[in-house]
Design an enzyme around this catalytic site. Sequence first.
Site, PDB file in Angstrom:
ATOM      1  CD  GLU A  77     -31.068  -5.487  65.298  1.00  0.00           C
ATOM      2  OE1 GLU A  77     -31.611  -5.866  64.243  1.00  0.00           O
ATOM      3  OE2 GLU A  77     -30.205  -4.576  65.331  1.00  0.00           O
ATOM      4  CB  SER A  81     -22.848 -15.282  65.648  1.00  0.00           C
ATOM      5  OG  SER A  81     -21.638 -14.660  65.250  1.00  0.00           O
ATOM      6  CG  HIS A 106     -28.908  -8.308  62.925  1.00  0.00           C
ATOM      7  ND1 HIS A 106     -28.238  -8.987  61.938  1.00  0.00           N
ATOM      8  CD2 HIS A 106     -28.907  -7.009  62.559  1.00  0.00           C
ATOM      9  CE1 HIS A 106     -27.857  -8.151  61.008  1.00  0.00           C
ATOM     10  NE2 HIS A 106     -28.240  -6.928  61.358  1.00  0.00           N
ATOM     11  CD  GLU A 156     -30.902  -7.123  53.873  1.00  0.00           C
ATOM     12  OE1 GLU A 156     -30.884  -5.955  53.469  1.00  0.00           O
ATOM     13  OE2 GLU A 156     -30.571  -7.452  55.041  1.00  0.00           O
ATOM     14  CG  ASP A 159     -34.066  -1.707  55.752  1.00  0.00           C
ATOM     15  OD1 ASP A 159     -33.726  -1.604  56.935  1.00  0.00           O
ATOM     16  OD2 ASP A 159     -33.762  -2.685  55.051  1.00  0.00           O
TER      17      ASP A 159
END
Length: 407
Positions: free
Chosen positions: A145, A149, A183, A213, A311
């Site tokens: 992963e 940002s 992600h 989500e 998950d």
Amino acid sequence: MKIISASYVLTFDTDFSIIKDGAIVFDEKVIEVGSFDYILEKYPDCEHTKLNENSVLMPGLINSHIHLEFSANKTTLKYANFYSWLNSVIRYREKLIEKAKTPLIELELKKLLKTGTTTIGAISSYSFDLEACLKSPINKVFFCEVIGSKADMIDTLFADFKARIKDAQKHTSKNFKVGIAIHSPYSVHPFLVREVLNIAKEQDLAVTSHFLESKEEKEWLNKDEGSFLEFFKNFLNQEKATSKPLEFLNLFKQVKNISFTHCVEADFEELEKIKSLNATINHCVTSNRFLNNSRLNLESLDEIPFSIGTDGLSSNNSLSMFDELRACLSIHYEKDIVKFSKTLLKSATVNGAKALGLNKGRLESGFDADIIGIYLPDNIEDIEDIYMHVILHTKYVNSVIIGGKFV
């Protein structure tokens, strides 16, 4: 070659064939599936395992989205609100990861086998779960992963990601493949997404990403508002999202195997884009419920296939796929339970294989021989009910075959 036979064989082929008193011939692949009498006559010299009365053979379950690095969580993290949960993850992340040593993750992987999971899509943020995954006979797509940002950190983050993926790829084998996880649109800069997806295209790697989500994520991405504004100001000194949802999705063009996880806040236009990408949606219904997020509107998916994921234990109390399938039956309460059970088991086999880009999920000639055997508590009166009863009555499986080997 070996033969295994049972009272019923659920093939999950294109016709959803159910073979009463059926048998499977296999080595690493499924060679042939047919009636018990036909198979034994055609292959008289093969080693034969015969399951007892009321037995069912079906493809091994595929958990298309699982996090193992947070397996130490039981009562630490905050549920019932996505923003509160996210803050608790940040607060307790190091503590939980420190507790999730290889033996703990190995134990969870053994539980997965006992509950019928033969393949996982493991999202790995740090590769701390790599050793445990390598020791397990479960098939893995190990998704390295990427997250980050901040524009001024892209080079550093990309270098770290490339090092992790290169290290993971050293272990590539028939039951361990490497994929790429991005992600989410709110947590990965678009420049970094592009660089990472270039690797996926060049090396033909499966790709996955969380997407829309929560309501908080949607509000931040579309309006630069809400509780995420506070979060990004506090942690990253950032007051604007780096990309909009559709801009993010457009970056995935020409990627062969794609899945997006959750998508509970995706609108019509975003779902149409996901469909155009030939992507799969990983449905994690328990996680969505625990964090008080919306329920995925299955009617809005149109022709988008959905797979099933648990998950991680950061937002679930079980990694068992049968527990997750029962939760799906309960939460999608308006669905006809008999028909929906069939849909769910297809999602946990055929669609899971599509999400991960694997040749699995069917008991059909040429597919990988990943097979589970279970026992039902009584005879089946109506054969159409068998999918429902498999979900309702299976806690543990009795036989597990992965790549043609009993494990």
